[in-house]
Design a protein around this motif. Structure first.
Motif, PDB file in Angstrom:
ATOM      1  N   LYS A 132       0.812  -1.208   0.000  1.00 11.56           N
ATOM      2  CA  LYS A 132       0.000   0.000   0.000  1.00 11.56           C
ATOM      3  C   LYS A 132       0.852   1.268   0.000  1.00 11.56           C
ATOM      4  O   LYS A 132       1.746   1.424   0.797  1.00 11.56           O
TER       5      LYS A 132
ATOM      6  N   GLY B  49      -4.261   4.523  -1.584  1.00 14.03           N
ATOM      7  CA  GLY B  49      -3.037   3.734  -1.613  1.00 14.03           C
ATOM      8  C   GLY B  49      -3.189   2.279  -1.974  1.00 14.03           C
ATOM      9  O   GLY B  49      -2.205   1.540  -1.997  1.00 14.03           O
ATOM     10  N   TYR B  50      -4.410   1.846  -2.279  1.00 15.15           N
ATOM     11  CA  TYR B  50      -4.608   0.439  -2.620  1.00 15.15           C
ATOM     12  C   TYR B  50      -4.118   0.143  -4.025  1.00 15.15           C
ATOM     13  O   TYR B  50      -4.074   1.010  -4.890  1.00 15.15           O
ATOM     14  N   ASN B  51      -3.752  -1.098  -4.247  1.00 16.82           N
ATOM     15  CA  ASN B  51      -3.213  -1.544  -5.523  1.00 16.82           C
ATOM     16  C   ASN B  51      -4.370  -1.855  -6.480  1.00 16.82           C
ATOM     17  O   ASN B  51      -4.662  -3.008  -6.773  1.00 16.82           O
TER      18      ASN B  51
END
Length: 116
Positions: free
Chosen positions: A4, A67-69
């Motif tokens: 993250k 911030g997540y992929n």
């Protein structure tokens, strides 16, 4: 930190990609400069309502901004509503109103739509 990214890093990245400044983002969202500075420096993470405003103004997904992929691309309403930033500006301004003022605006919009 694992997979993250930080919200601050993502805001900075999106600002650069959109060729915007923090001041531009503040004007578009209605978020005060002091708060935006904290978000961009990592001192604070924006609340959900402000995450939405920032993501809308930068035309990125909220999950990516946090911030997540996931894909940066935002699933949005029809492009014609967002092309000139009217939706983001409206949401930013609407968020600054009191609950009573928001109810008045909603009533006005409903009145305009019913007259069509």
């Amino acid at each position: 930190m694992g997979d993250k990214e930080t919200c601050a890093k993502r805001i900075k990245e999106a600002l650069q990609l959109r060729d915007m400044t923090q001041a531009d983002l503040c004007r578009t969202t209605g978020i005060p400069k002091s708060a935006m500075s904290q978000y961009c420096n990592g001192g604070l993470v924006p609340r959900q309502d402000r995450t939405y405003l920032i993501a809308t103004a930068l035309n990125v997904s909220e999950a990516w901004l946090m911030g997540y992929n996931v894909s940066m691309e935002r699933e949005t309403a029809p492009a014609s509503l967002e092309e000139d930033g009217r939706v983001g500006e409206f949401v930013g301004l609407f968020g600054q109103l009191t609950a009573e003022q928001q109810a008045l605006i909603i009533a006005q919009i409903k009145g305009i739509l019913s007259a069509q």
